[in-house]
Design a protein around this motif. Structure first.
Motif, PDB file in Angstrom:
ATOM      1  N   VAL A 128       0.842  -1.199   0.000  1.00  0.00           N
ATOM      2  CA  VAL A 128       0.000   0.000   0.000  1.00  0.00           C
ATOM      3  C   VAL A 128       0.879   1.250   0.000  1.00  0.00           C
ATOM      4  CG1 VAL A 128      -1.631   1.357   1.348  1.00  0.00           C
ATOM      5  CG2 VAL A 128      -1.993  -1.100   1.072  1.00  0.00           C
ATOM      6  N   LYS A 129       1.945   1.219   0.805  1.00  0.00           N
ATOM      7  CA  LYS A 129       2.848   2.357   0.852  1.00  0.00           C
ATOM      8  C   LYS A 129       3.499   2.587  -0.499  1.00  0.00           C
ATOM      9  CE  LYS A 129       3.979   1.809   5.759  1.00  0.00           C
ATOM     10  NZ  LYS A 129       5.050   1.474   6.733  1.00  0.00           N
ATOM     11  N   LYS A 130       3.885   1.506  -1.169  1.00  0.00           N
ATOM     12  CA  LYS A 130       4.539   1.622  -2.470  1.00  0.00           C
ATOM     13  C   LYS A 130       3.571   2.171  -3.511  1.00  0.00           C
ATOM     14  CE  LYS A 130       8.215  -1.790  -2.019  1.00  0.00           C
ATOM     15  NZ  LYS A 130       8.259  -1.775  -0.583  1.00  0.00           N
ATOM     16  N   GLU A 131       2.273   1.794  -3.363  1.00  0.00           N
ATOM     17  CA  GLU A 131       1.281   2.275  -4.320  1.00  0.00           C
ATOM     18  C   GLU A 131       1.157   3.802  -4.234  1.00  0.00           C
ATOM     19  OE1 GLU A 131      -0.533   0.823  -6.584  1.00  0.00           O
ATOM     20  OE2 GLU A 131       0.113  -1.232  -6.249  1.00  0.00           O
ATOM     21  N   LYS A 132       1.392   4.371  -3.031  1.00  0.00           N
ATOM     22  CA  LYS A 132       1.215   5.796  -2.835  1.00  0.00           C
ATOM     23  C   LYS A 132       2.441   6.610  -3.248  1.00  0.00           C
ATOM     24  CE  LYS A 132      -2.081   5.187   0.957  1.00  0.00           C
ATOM     25  NZ  LYS A 132      -2.359   5.427   2.381  1.00  0.00           N
ATOM     26  N   ARG A 133       3.536   5.935  -3.502  1.00  0.00           N
ATOM     27  CA  ARG A 133       4.747   6.638  -3.906  1.00  0.00           C
ATOM     28  C   ARG A 133       4.618   7.159  -5.336  1.00  0.00           C
ATOM     29  NH1 ARG A 133       9.516   2.487  -1.943  1.00  0.00           N
ATOM     30  NH2 ARG A 133       9.058   2.541   0.296  1.00  0.00           N
ATOM     31  N   PRO A 134       5.343   8.239  -5.662  1.00  0.00           N
ATOM     32  CA  PRO A 134       5.369   8.700  -7.054  1.00  0.00           C
ATOM     33  C   PRO A 134       5.855   7.586  -7.963  1.00  0.00           C
ATOM     34  CG  PRO A 134       6.333  10.336  -5.590  1.00  0.00           C
ATOM     35  CD  PRO A 134       6.093   9.104  -4.766  1.00  0.00           C
ATOM     36  N   PHE A 135       5.375   7.624  -9.215  1.00  0.00           N
ATOM     37  CA  PHE A 135       5.668   6.526 -10.153  1.00  0.00           C
ATOM     38  C   PHE A 135       7.165   6.344 -10.357  1.00  0.00           C
ATOM     39  CE2 PHE A 135       6.162   4.907 -14.530  1.00  0.00           C
ATOM     40  CZ  PHE A 135       5.508   3.710 -14.372  1.00  0.00           C
ATOM     41  N   LEU A 136       7.912   7.442 -10.543  1.00  0.00           N
ATOM     42  CA  LEU A 136       9.345   7.338 -10.794  1.00  0.00           C
ATOM     43  C   LEU A 136      10.083   6.808  -9.570  1.00  0.00           C
ATOM     44  CD1 LEU A 136      10.082  10.592 -12.845  1.00  0.00           C
ATOM     45  CD2 LEU A 136       9.950   8.234 -13.681  1.00  0.00           C
ATOM     46  N   VAL A 137       9.604   7.162  -8.378  1.00  0.00           N
ATOM     47  CA  VAL A 137      10.251   6.690  -7.151  1.00  0.00           C
ATOM     48  C   VAL A 137      10.116   5.178  -7.027  1.00  0.00           C
ATOM     49  CG1 VAL A 137      10.214   6.820  -4.625  1.00  0.00           C
ATOM     50  CG2 VAL A 137       9.901   8.895  -5.982  1.00  0.00           C
ATOM     51  N   GLN A 138       9.004   4.620  -7.537  1.00  0.00           N
ATOM     52  CA  GLN A 138       8.788   3.188  -7.457  1.00  0.00           C
ATOM     53  C   GLN A 138       9.827   2.417  -8.270  1.00  0.00           C
ATOM     54  OE1 GLN A 138       4.771   1.779  -7.985  1.00  0.00           O
ATOM     55  NE2 GLN A 138       3.900   3.734  -7.358  1.00  0.00           N
ATOM     56  N   PHE A 139      10.404   3.080  -9.282  1.00  0.00           N
ATOM     57  CA  PHE A 139      11.407   2.413 -10.115  1.00  0.00           C
ATOM     58  C   PHE A 139      12.653   2.046  -9.316  1.00  0.00           C
ATOM     59  CE2 PHE A 139      10.570   3.245 -14.871  1.00  0.00           C
ATOM     60  CZ  PHE A 139       9.328   2.650 -14.728  1.00  0.00           C
ATOM     61  N   PHE A 140      12.822   2.705  -8.165  1.00  0.00           N
ATOM     62  CA  PHE A 140      13.974   2.405  -7.331  1.00  0.00           C
ATOM     63  C   PHE A 140      13.577   1.544  -6.139  1.00  0.00           C
ATOM     64  CE2 PHE A 140      14.878   6.362  -9.556  1.00  0.00           C
ATOM     65  CZ  PHE A 140      16.121   6.108 -10.086  1.00  0.00           C
ATOM     66  N   SER A 141      12.376   0.976  -6.192  1.00  0.00           N
ATOM     67  CA  SER A 141      11.910   0.116  -5.120  1.00  0.00           C
ATOM     68  C   SER A 141      12.604  -1.234  -5.201  1.00  0.00           C
ATOM     69  CB  SER A 141      10.393  -0.079  -5.221  1.00  0.00           C
ATOM     70  OG  SER A 141      10.095  -0.904  -6.336  1.00  0.00           O
ATOM     71  N   PRO A 142      12.652  -1.974  -4.076  1.00  0.00           N
ATOM     72  CA  PRO A 142      13.267  -3.303  -4.070  1.00  0.00           C
ATOM     73  C   PRO A 142      12.624  -4.258  -5.080  1.00  0.00           C
ATOM     74  CG  PRO A 142      12.912  -2.531  -1.831  1.00  0.00           C
ATOM     75  CD  PRO A 142      12.221  -1.547  -2.735  1.00  0.00           C
ATOM     76  N   ILE A 143      11.323  -4.102  -5.336  1.00  0.00           N
ATOM     77  CA  ILE A 143      10.630  -4.981  -6.276  1.00  0.00           C
ATOM     78  C   ILE A 143      11.160  -4.768  -7.688  1.00  0.00           C
ATOM     79  CG2 ILE A 143       8.398  -5.551  -7.299  1.00  0.00           C
ATOM     80  CD1 ILE A 143       7.097  -4.656  -4.674  1.00  0.00           C
ATOM     81  N   PHE A 144      11.267  -3.508  -8.101  1.00  0.00           N
ATOM     82  CA  PHE A 144      11.794  -3.200  -9.434  1.00  0.00           C
ATOM     83  C   PHE A 144      13.229  -3.690  -9.573  1.00  0.00           C
ATOM     84  CE2 PHE A 144      14.307  -0.504 -12.226  1.00  0.00           C
ATOM     85  CZ  PHE A 144      13.568  -0.510 -13.400  1.00  0.00           C
ATOM     86  N   LEU A 145      14.051  -3.413  -8.564  1.00  0.00           N
ATOM     87  CA  LEU A 145      15.459  -3.812  -8.604  1.00  0.00           C
ATOM     88  C   LEU A 145      15.605  -5.330  -8.612  1.00  0.00           C
ATOM     89  CD1 LEU A 145      17.007  -1.197  -6.133  1.00  0.00           C
ATOM     90  CD2 LEU A 145      17.044  -1.177  -8.640  1.00  0.00           C
ATOM     91  N   LYS A 146      14.748  -6.010  -7.867  1.00  0.00           N
ATOM     92  CA  LYS A 146      14.806  -7.483  -7.846  1.00  0.00           C
ATOM     93  C   LYS A 146      14.452  -8.046  -9.218  1.00  0.00           C
ATOM     94  CE  LYS A 146      13.169  -9.812  -4.378  1.00  0.00           C
ATOM     95  NZ  LYS A 146      12.237 -10.446  -3.401  1.00  0.00           N
ATOM     96  N   ALA A 147      13.360  -7.558  -9.806  1.00  0.00           N
ATOM     97  CA  ALA A 147      12.950  -8.039 -11.127  1.00  0.00           C
ATOM     98  C   ALA A 147      14.017  -7.722 -12.168  1.00  0.00           C
ATOM     99  CB  ALA A 147      11.614  -7.402 -11.526  1.00  0.00           C
ATOM    100  N   PHE A 148      14.607  -6.537 -12.076  1.00  0.00           N
ATOM    101  CA  PHE A 148      15.644  -6.136 -13.030  1.00  0.00           C
ATOM    102  C   PHE A 148      16.870  -7.034 -12.906  1.00  0.00           C
ATOM    103  CE2 PHE A 148      19.352  -3.858 -14.477  1.00  0.00           C
ATOM    104  CZ  PHE A 148      18.927  -3.168 -15.601  1.00  0.00           C
ATOM    105  N   SER A 149      17.362  -7.221 -11.679  1.00  0.00           N
ATOM    106  CA  SER A 149      18.600  -7.986 -11.480  1.00  0.00           C
ATOM    107  C   SER A 149      18.425  -9.450 -11.840  1.00  0.00           C
ATOM    108  CB  SER A 149      19.075  -7.841 -10.030  1.00  0.00           C
ATOM    109  OG  SER A 149      18.101  -8.334  -9.122  1.00  0.00           O
ATOM    110  N   ILE A 150      17.281 -10.043 -11.489  1.00  0.00           N
ATOM    111  CA  ILE A 150      17.047 -11.458 -11.796  1.00  0.00           C
ATOM    112  C   ILE A 150      17.074 -11.686 -13.305  1.00  0.00           C
ATOM    113  CG2 ILE A 150      15.272 -13.266 -11.803  1.00  0.00           C
ATOM    114  CD1 ILE A 150      14.528 -12.414  -8.990  1.00  0.00           C
ATOM    115  N   ASN A 151      16.426 -10.806 -14.050  1.00  0.00           N
ATOM    116  CA  ASN A 151      16.373 -10.971 -15.506  1.00  0.00           C
ATOM    117  C   ASN A 151      17.681 -10.598 -16.174  1.00  0.00           C
ATOM    118  OD1 ASN A 151      13.428 -11.492 -16.855  1.00  0.00           O
ATOM    119  ND2 ASN A 151      13.257 -10.676 -14.786  1.00  0.00           N
ATOM    120  N   PHE A 152      18.329  -9.536 -15.699  1.00  0.00           N
ATOM    121  CA  PHE A 152      19.572  -9.102 -16.337  1.00  0.00           C
ATOM    122  C   PHE A 152      20.664 -10.160 -16.175  1.00  0.00           C
ATOM    123  CE2 PHE A 152      23.633  -6.881 -16.567  1.00  0.00           C
ATOM    124  CZ  PHE A 152      23.471  -6.112 -17.709  1.00  0.00           C
ATOM    125  N   PHE A 153      20.882 -10.601 -14.944  1.00  0.00           N
ATOM    126  CA  PHE A 153      21.937 -11.576 -14.712  1.00  0.00           C
ATOM    127  C   PHE A 153      21.524 -12.979 -15.153  1.00  0.00           C
ATOM    128  CE2 PHE A 153      22.962  -8.191 -11.644  1.00  0.00           C
ATOM    129  CZ  PHE A 153      24.235  -7.882 -12.100  1.00  0.00           C
TER     130      PHE A 153
END
Length: 229
Positions: A128-153
């Motif tokens: 819920v807290k993440k939903e309230k964050r600005p859209f660009l700020v969410q790009f630096f969330s642990p969820i985005f970083l996890k999805a990015f790193s898993i797929n990249f590596f």
């Protein structure tokens, strides 16, 4: 223009048949069941786009470091090797269930480790807290970083990355990038929207067999094509 279209179609077909049922496909499907889909989609797709562009750049630069003749022959050899590799996976592979279980087990272990470090926080409240964050700020969330790193590596050093490098060395790199991104977008959206149920219904053997045949066709076409100066 025809070279761009040829590079696009080859890259699109190769990417779709290489990525559907791949580990990164399963990972995206499982992550989308646990976290907001738009963040998973953004993270996975960003990683795959970056990987596609990097691979195409390496392939485009290769003829400037090695002669066009050698890059052509290496690319032809890669197509045959990846074709035989995919056919071997189709005939002797363990199937979807084991690969899906392997990815799920790895993600479960990661999720357990994260939950232990944040055991006093509720996942629902966190979302819920993440939903309230600005859209660009969410790009630096642990969820985005996890999805990015898993797929990249997960894609680093994979046969689809090496095949993209080879394809960009022999075809129009702009068309290869466009086709690769289109194929990655299609597969990632299917994984995120369809979820685990779609991933479990895909026959990896059929996909591997189709991919193997496609790679061998590319290899034969490359072998019969004259080397461009």
């Amino acid at each position: 223009m025809s070279s761009v279209v040829q590079g696009f179609t080859k890259s699109l077909a190769m990417t779709v048949l290489s990525e559907i049922g791949d580990k990164t496909f399963f990972a995206a499907a499982i992550l989308a069941m646990r976290y907001p889909r738009r963040l998973v989609l953004a993270g996975c797709l960003s990683a795959l786009i970056v990987m596609t562009i990097l691979s195409a750049v390496v392939g485009w630069a290769a003829p400037n470091l090695i002669s066009r003749k050698w890059t052509h022959h290496i690319t032809t050899l890669l197509f045959f090797v990846f074709g035989l590799w995919s056919l071997k996976d189709a005939i002797f592979g363990d199937g979807d269930d084991e690969e899906l279980a392997e990815v799920e087990e790895k993600l479960n272990a990661d999720l357990k480790a994260n939950s232990e470090s944040t055991k006093n926080n509720s996942k629902a409240d966190d979302d819920v807290k993440k939903e309230k964050r600005p859209f660009l700020v969410q790009f630096f969330s642990p969820i985005f970083l996890k999805a990015f790193s898993i797929n990249f590596f997960g894609e680093w050093g994979d046969k689809s990355q090496l095949a993209t490098i080879g394809l960009a060395a022999d075809e129009n790199p702009f068309g290869v990038v466009l086709g690769g991104i289109a194929g990655q977008a299609l597969c990632t959206v299917l994984a995120v929207v369809g979820g685990k149920s779609l991933a479990s219904q895909i026959s990896e053997k059929i996909v591997a067999l189709s991919g193997g045949i496609l790679f061998i066709v590319f290899g034969i076409q490359s072998f019969l094509s004259p080397v461009e100066s």
